[in-house]
Design a protein around this motif. Sequence first.
Motif, PDB file in Angstrom:
ATOM      1  N   VAL A  90      10.684  54.314  26.104  1.00  0.00           N
ATOM      2  CA  VAL A  90      10.258  54.330  27.511  1.00  0.00           C
ATOM      3  C   VAL A  90       8.737  54.327  27.610  1.00  0.00           C
ATOM      4  O   VAL A  90       8.158  53.578  28.402  1.00  0.00           O
ATOM      5  CB  VAL A  90      10.842  55.557  28.235  1.00  0.00           C
ATOM      6  CG1 VAL A  90      10.118  55.806  29.549  1.00  0.00           C
ATOM      7  CG2 VAL A  90      12.329  55.349  28.506  1.00  0.00           C
ATOM      8  N   VAL A  91       8.071  55.143  26.803  1.00  0.00           N
ATOM      9  CA  VAL A  91       6.608  55.236  26.854  1.00  0.00           C
ATOM     10  C   VAL A  91       5.965  53.905  26.460  1.00  0.00           C
ATOM     11  O   VAL A  91       5.088  53.381  27.157  1.00  0.00           O
ATOM     12  CB  VAL A  91       6.102  56.376  25.943  1.00  0.00           C
ATOM     13  CG1 VAL A  91       4.586  56.333  25.820  1.00  0.00           C
ATOM     14  CG2 VAL A  91       6.542  57.722  26.500  1.00  0.00           C
ATOM     15  N   PHE A  92       6.395  53.344  25.318  1.00  0.00           N
ATOM     16  CA  PHE A  92       5.815  52.083  24.863  1.00  0.00           C
ATOM     17  C   PHE A  92       6.096  50.950  25.852  1.00  0.00           C
ATOM     18  O   PHE A  92       5.209  50.144  26.172  1.00  0.00           O
ATOM     19  CB  PHE A  92       6.361  51.717  23.482  1.00  0.00           C
ATOM     20  CG  PHE A  92       5.753  52.498  22.361  1.00  0.00           C
ATOM     21  CD1 PHE A  92       4.383  52.643  22.268  1.00  0.00           C
ATOM     22  CD2 PHE A  92       6.549  53.095  21.391  1.00  0.00           C
ATOM     23  CE1 PHE A  92       3.812  53.369  21.232  1.00  0.00           C
ATOM     24  CE2 PHE A  92       5.988  53.809  20.347  1.00  0.00           C
ATOM     25  CZ  PHE A  92       4.617  53.949  20.274  1.00  0.00           C
ATOM     26  N   ASN A  93       7.335  50.878  26.337  1.00  0.00           N
ATOM     27  CA  ASN A  93       7.692  49.819  27.275  1.00  0.00           C
ATOM     28  C   ASN A  93       6.935  49.979  28.595  1.00  0.00           C
ATOM     29  O   ASN A  93       6.508  48.993  29.211  1.00  0.00           O
ATOM     30  CB  ASN A  93       9.195  49.842  27.527  1.00  0.00           C
ATOM     31  CG  ASN A  93       9.662  48.656  28.348  1.00  0.00           C
ATOM     32  OD1 ASN A  93       9.696  47.521  27.882  1.00  0.00           O
ATOM     33  ND2 ASN A  93      10.031  48.902  29.587  1.00  0.00           N
ATOM     34  N   HIS A  94       6.757  51.220  29.031  1.00  0.00           N
ATOM     35  CA  HIS A  94       6.037  51.490  30.278  1.00  0.00           C
ATOM     36  C   HIS A  94       4.605  50.972  30.212  1.00  0.00           C
ATOM     37  O   HIS A  94       4.154  50.235  31.104  1.00  0.00           O
ATOM     38  CB  HIS A  94       6.040  52.994  30.552  1.00  0.00           C
ATOM     39  CG  HIS A  94       5.209  53.398  31.723  1.00  0.00           C
ATOM     40  ND1 HIS A  94       5.702  53.479  33.008  1.00  0.00           N
ATOM     41  CD2 HIS A  94       3.883  53.759  31.814  1.00  0.00           C
ATOM     42  CE1 HIS A  94       4.745  53.860  33.832  1.00  0.00           C
ATOM     43  NE2 HIS A  94       3.638  54.032  33.141  1.00  0.00           N
ATOM     44  N   PHE A  95       3.878  51.354  29.153  1.00  0.00           N
ATOM     45  CA  PHE A  95       2.481  50.937  29.054  1.00  0.00           C
ATOM     46  C   PHE A  95       2.356  49.438  28.799  1.00  0.00           C
ATOM     47  O   PHE A  95       1.411  48.799  29.289  1.00  0.00           O
ATOM     48  CB  PHE A  95       1.769  51.734  27.959  1.00  0.00           C
ATOM     49  CG  PHE A  95       1.483  53.154  28.352  1.00  0.00           C
ATOM     50  CD1 PHE A  95       0.563  53.429  29.353  1.00  0.00           C
ATOM     51  CD2 PHE A  95       2.138  54.218  27.748  1.00  0.00           C
ATOM     52  CE1 PHE A  95       0.287  54.739  29.740  1.00  0.00           C
ATOM     53  CE2 PHE A  95       1.877  55.521  28.121  1.00  0.00           C
ATOM     54  CZ  PHE A  95       0.946  55.782  29.123  1.00  0.00           C
ATOM     55  N   ILE A 133      -3.799  52.521  40.378  1.00  0.00           N
ATOM     56  CA  ILE A 133      -2.517  51.940  39.949  1.00  0.00           C
ATOM     57  C   ILE A 133      -2.001  52.631  38.690  1.00  0.00           C
ATOM     58  O   ILE A 133      -0.813  52.978  38.588  1.00  0.00           O
ATOM     59  CB  ILE A 133      -2.674  50.427  39.708  1.00  0.00           C
ATOM     60  CG1 ILE A 133      -2.927  49.698  41.037  1.00  0.00           C
ATOM     61  CG2 ILE A 133      -1.434  49.856  39.029  1.00  0.00           C
ATOM     62  CD1 ILE A 133      -3.230  48.234  40.873  1.00  0.00           C
ATOM     63  N   LEU A 134      -2.897  52.866  37.743  1.00  0.00           N
ATOM     64  CA  LEU A 134      -2.481  53.485  36.478  1.00  0.00           C
ATOM     65  C   LEU A 134      -2.061  54.942  36.681  1.00  0.00           C
ATOM     66  O   LEU A 134      -1.083  55.406  36.080  1.00  0.00           O
ATOM     67  CB  LEU A 134      -3.616  53.392  35.457  1.00  0.00           C
ATOM     68  CG  LEU A 134      -3.936  51.980  34.955  1.00  0.00           C
ATOM     69  CD1 LEU A 134      -5.116  52.002  34.004  1.00  0.00           C
ATOM     70  CD2 LEU A 134      -2.710  51.370  34.269  1.00  0.00           C
ATOM     71  N   LEU A 135      -2.795  55.665  37.519  1.00  0.00           N
ATOM     72  CA  LEU A 135      -2.397  57.050  37.808  1.00  0.00           C
ATOM     73  C   LEU A 135      -1.053  57.083  38.530  1.00  0.00           C
ATOM     74  O   LEU A 135      -0.206  57.948  38.258  1.00  0.00           O
ATOM     75  CB  LEU A 135      -3.474  57.740  38.650  1.00  0.00           C
ATOM     76  CG  LEU A 135      -4.796  58.042  37.932  1.00  0.00           C
ATOM     77  CD1 LEU A 135      -5.810  58.632  38.908  1.00  0.00           C
ATOM     78  CD2 LEU A 135      -4.565  58.994  36.758  1.00  0.00           C
ATOM     79  N   GLY A 136      -0.859  56.133  39.457  1.00  0.00           N
ATOM     80  CA  GLY A 136       0.437  56.043  40.128  1.00  0.00           C
ATOM     81  C   GLY A 136       1.557  55.709  39.162  1.00  0.00           C
ATOM     82  O   GLY A 136       2.679  56.212  39.301  1.00  0.00           O
ATOM     83  N   SER A 137       1.259  54.877  38.154  1.00  0.00           N
ATOM     84  CA  SER A 137       2.290  54.510  37.173  1.00  0.00           C
ATOM     85  C   SER A 137       2.725  55.710  36.340  1.00  0.00           C
ATOM     86  O   SER A 137       3.863  55.762  35.861  1.00  0.00           O
ATOM     87  CB  SER A 137       1.773  53.399  36.254  1.00  0.00           C
ATOM     88  OG  SER A 137       0.832  53.889  35.314  1.00  0.00           O
ATOM     89  N   LEU A 138       1.818  56.686  36.159  1.00  0.00           N
ATOM     90  CA  LEU A 138       2.188  57.882  35.407  1.00  0.00           C
ATOM     91  C   LEU A 138       3.263  58.684  36.127  1.00  0.00           C
ATOM     92  O   LEU A 138       4.082  59.356  35.490  1.00  0.00           O
ATOM     93  CB  LEU A 138       0.946  58.748  35.163  1.00  0.00           C
ATOM     94  CG  LEU A 138      -0.123  58.143  34.247  1.00  0.00           C
ATOM     95  CD1 LEU A 138      -1.298  59.105  34.105  1.00  0.00           C
ATOM     96  CD2 LEU A 138       0.465  57.805  32.879  1.00  0.00           C
ATOM     97  N   ILE A 189       8.534  47.323  40.574  1.00  0.00           N
ATOM     98  CA  ILE A 189       7.226  47.353  41.231  1.00  0.00           C
ATOM     99  C   ILE A 189       6.157  46.617  40.415  1.00  0.00           C
ATOM    100  O   ILE A 189       5.449  45.747  40.952  1.00  0.00           O
ATOM    101  CB  ILE A 189       6.811  48.801  41.535  1.00  0.00           C
ATOM    102  CG1 ILE A 189       7.716  49.384  42.623  1.00  0.00           C
ATOM    103  CG2 ILE A 189       5.341  48.858  41.976  1.00  0.00           C
ATOM    104  CD1 ILE A 189       7.405  50.811  42.969  1.00  0.00           C
ATOM    105  N   PRO A 190       5.975  46.921  39.113  1.00  0.00           N
ATOM    106  CA  PRO A 190       4.948  46.173  38.362  1.00  0.00           C
ATOM    107  C   PRO A 190       5.248  44.687  38.272  1.00  0.00           C
ATOM    108  O   PRO A 190       4.324  43.863  38.300  1.00  0.00           O
ATOM    109  CB  PRO A 190       4.966  46.839  36.978  1.00  0.00           C
ATOM    110  CG  PRO A 190       6.262  47.552  36.900  1.00  0.00           C
ATOM    111  CD  PRO A 190       6.591  47.965  38.282  1.00  0.00           C
TER     112      PRO A 190
END
Length: 313
Positions: A90-95, A133-138, A189-190
């Motif tokens: 999940v972490v790798f795919n998210h970033f 955007i990046l803070l929202g993605s967290l 969303i992304p």
Amino acid sequence: MEIGLQIFLTFVVVVQLIIGNLTNGFIIVKNFIDWVHKRKLSSVDQIFIILAISRTGVIWEVLVSWFKPLHYSFSTVDREEIKISLLIWVVFNHFSLWFATVLSIVYLFKIATFSRPIFLYLRWRVRKVILTILLGSLVFLFLNMIQISTHVEDWKHGHERNTAWNSTLSESAVLSKLIIFNMTMFSFIPFILALISLLLLTISLWKHRQKMRLNSEGHSDPRTEAHINALKIVVSFLLLYTTYFLSLFTSWISQMHQSDLMHALVLCITLIYPSSHSLILILGYSKLKQSFLFVLRPLKCKTKAEDQQITIP
């Protein structure tokens, strides 16, 4: 015939593994060297580094899940192992997804030529826009990890209550279904943001070409080339990520029918996205492209020299 296809698909997987690790490793090393020399990196270079790291993680997580069959006994250790494996993915795919989307947005603000006040306002504050955007993605990442942990716990308790609860589905198929559900919820969303960037870049390119025609100028100006280059990168990302998503969906179907050959084919298709798009990024970014060609030049010269030695009597 089936054994031959399995060997061929295994060979393709190995080639993709090599390409993916070399291209992503090159991006990391090149930007690290630049950081050592200059003590700073541009926002695009920083995005490239995180993309390369995350895609390397995606490649190895996909391979680990392939070569280590996901058939667990549902002991406490196995449950934690499943959870940790999924959370890492999940972490790798998210970033990988969000930073590719951010890269599309950066290209939009740097290249597009709109005169609307809202666009100019956002362009002047592009760093704050990207940071927001990046803070929202967290937040999405945090919710994603909670959702994964909850589903794994429910899965474990459901198995304990009824040992025949998944008689029609293999345990790995259930995991694949969970991954697909996860991607569907948190990739929307992304993906839409990247698609909007693509549409705006296309409109900007069309307007720019119209302006060039009115001024009776050629079409091979630097801004047109920058538009086309950015469009290639964004289009390739959208297409390859769609292929990545569909391959995981096909993987769920193949595991339901216990088709090893289909599963091997799906693995090959799944690795196309994290392996190939990094190569496209290198070829589309002039600084990385020049360094990449410089690294390949000695290999090319060596190959030519060997060929001359073979042909000369």
